[in-house]
Design an enzyme around this catalytic site. Structure first.
Site, PDB file in Angstrom:
ATOM      1  N   LYS A  72       0.832  -1.210   0.000  1.00  0.00           N
ATOM      2  CA  LYS A  72       0.000   0.000   0.000  1.00  0.00           C
ATOM      3  C   LYS A  72       0.866   1.259   0.000  1.00  0.00           C
ATOM      4  O   LYS A  72       0.622   2.197  -0.766  1.00  0.00           O
ATOM      5  CB  LYS A  72      -0.924  -0.002   1.215  1.00  0.00           C
ATOM      6  CG  LYS A  72      -1.982  -1.078   1.177  1.00  0.00           C
ATOM      7  CD  LYS A  72      -2.727  -1.147   2.497  1.00  0.00           C
ATOM      8  CE  LYS A  72      -3.701  -2.296   2.537  1.00  0.00           C
ATOM      9  NZ  LYS A  72      -4.379  -2.409   3.850  1.00  0.00           N
ATOM     10  N   SER A  98      -0.738   0.739   6.071  1.00  0.00           N
ATOM     11  CA  SER A  98      -0.922  -0.134   7.231  1.00  0.00           C
ATOM     12  C   SER A  98      -1.883  -1.256   6.897  1.00  0.00           C
ATOM     13  O   SER A  98      -2.662  -1.165   5.940  1.00  0.00           O
ATOM     14  CB  SER A  98      -1.419   0.662   8.446  1.00  0.00           C
ATOM     15  OG  SER A  98      -2.699   1.186   8.208  1.00  0.00           O
ATOM     16  N   ASP A  99      -1.797  -2.316   7.699  1.00  0.00           N
ATOM     17  CA  ASP A  99      -2.696  -3.450   7.526  1.00  0.00           C
ATOM     18  C   ASP A  99      -2.787  -4.208   8.836  1.00  0.00           C
ATOM     19  O   ASP A  99      -1.849  -4.185   9.635  1.00  0.00           O
ATOM     20  CB  ASP A  99      -2.207  -4.387   6.414  1.00  0.00           C
ATOM     21  CG  ASP A  99      -3.329  -5.285   5.923  1.00  0.00           C
ATOM     22  OD1 ASP A  99      -4.143  -4.802   5.120  1.00  0.00           O
ATOM     23  OD2 ASP A  99      -3.407  -6.446   6.359  1.00  0.00           O
ATOM     24  N   SER A 100      -3.914  -4.846   9.052  1.00  0.00           N
ATOM     25  CA  SER A 100      -4.124  -5.668  10.242  1.00  0.00           C
ATOM     26  C   SER A 100      -4.702  -7.014   9.835  1.00  0.00           C
ATOM     27  O   SER A 100      -5.510  -7.088   8.905  1.00  0.00           O
ATOM     28  CB  SER A 100      -5.102  -5.003  11.204  1.00  0.00           C
ATOM     29  OG  SER A 100      -4.549  -3.841  11.748  1.00  0.00           O
TER      30      SER A 100
END
Length: 184
Positions: free
Chosen positions: A43, A59-61
């Site tokens: 991203k 960001s990522d979760s």
């Protein structure tokens, strides 16, 4: 989170194929921690290539069940109920990653994890919860908003609050201060 922290930013969608990327990484045997990091980096790099002079945060979760299964964001109320059933009475891991890119390359990263112990959830509890929270939780891994009614799903939470919200904010702010991108 960035608004509340007083960070001036512009949000831009990266338009990446998260599902294909995640599937390819899982097929290659990548651990969940590496998958979250790779998605955050992808991203950040996508936006950084179009904005080379900016510091770009991606960001990522991921929600990883005790059995190793990674939950995607629910696409329907029925799928959200299935996720909550799978999470019931177990301890799971929420992994959040943040990558900052500049001039089309990653210059900084952090990955943090939190352990979430979900209480035993009856079908009636799940239905009542979804009556109140669906569709607001449709975009949430793990089917909860910890800052709202979702906190009632848990018996125990171990880890940084911001990591659970979806981004390891304190280290991100530290890097932005180091780079002079924050006034404080």
């Amino acid at each position: 989170m960035l608004d509340a922290a007083g960070v001036d930013y512009t949000a831009l969608p990266a338009h990446i194929d998260e599902e294909s990327t995640k599937a390819a990484l899982q097929a290659a045997g990548s651990p969940a921690r590496d998958i979250a990091d790779a998605l955050a980096e992808l991203k950040a790099l996508k936006i950084s290539q179009a904005n080379p002079n900016a510091l770009v945060l991606g960001s990522d979760s991921l929600m990883v069940l005790a059995n190793g299964r990674i939950l995607d964001k629910p696409v329907s109320r029925d799928q959200a109920a299935e996720h909550l059933i799978a999470m019931s009475a177990g301890t799971h891991q929420l992994i959040s990653a943040a990558v900052i890119a500049e001039q089309g390359r990653a210059v900084w990263r952090i990955v943090e994890a939190a352990r979430l112990t979900v209480r035993s959830l009856s079908p009636a509890t799940i239905n009542a919860y979804l009556d109140h929270e669906w569709p607001a939780i449709a975009g949430c891994v793990g089917c909860f908003r910890i800052e709202g009614l979702g906190v009632q799903l848990f018996d125990r939470i171990e880890g940084n609050h911001f990591t659970i919200l979806g981004m390891p904010l304190v280290p991100v702010l530290g890097y932005l201060r180091l780079r002079g991108a924050l006034p404080l």
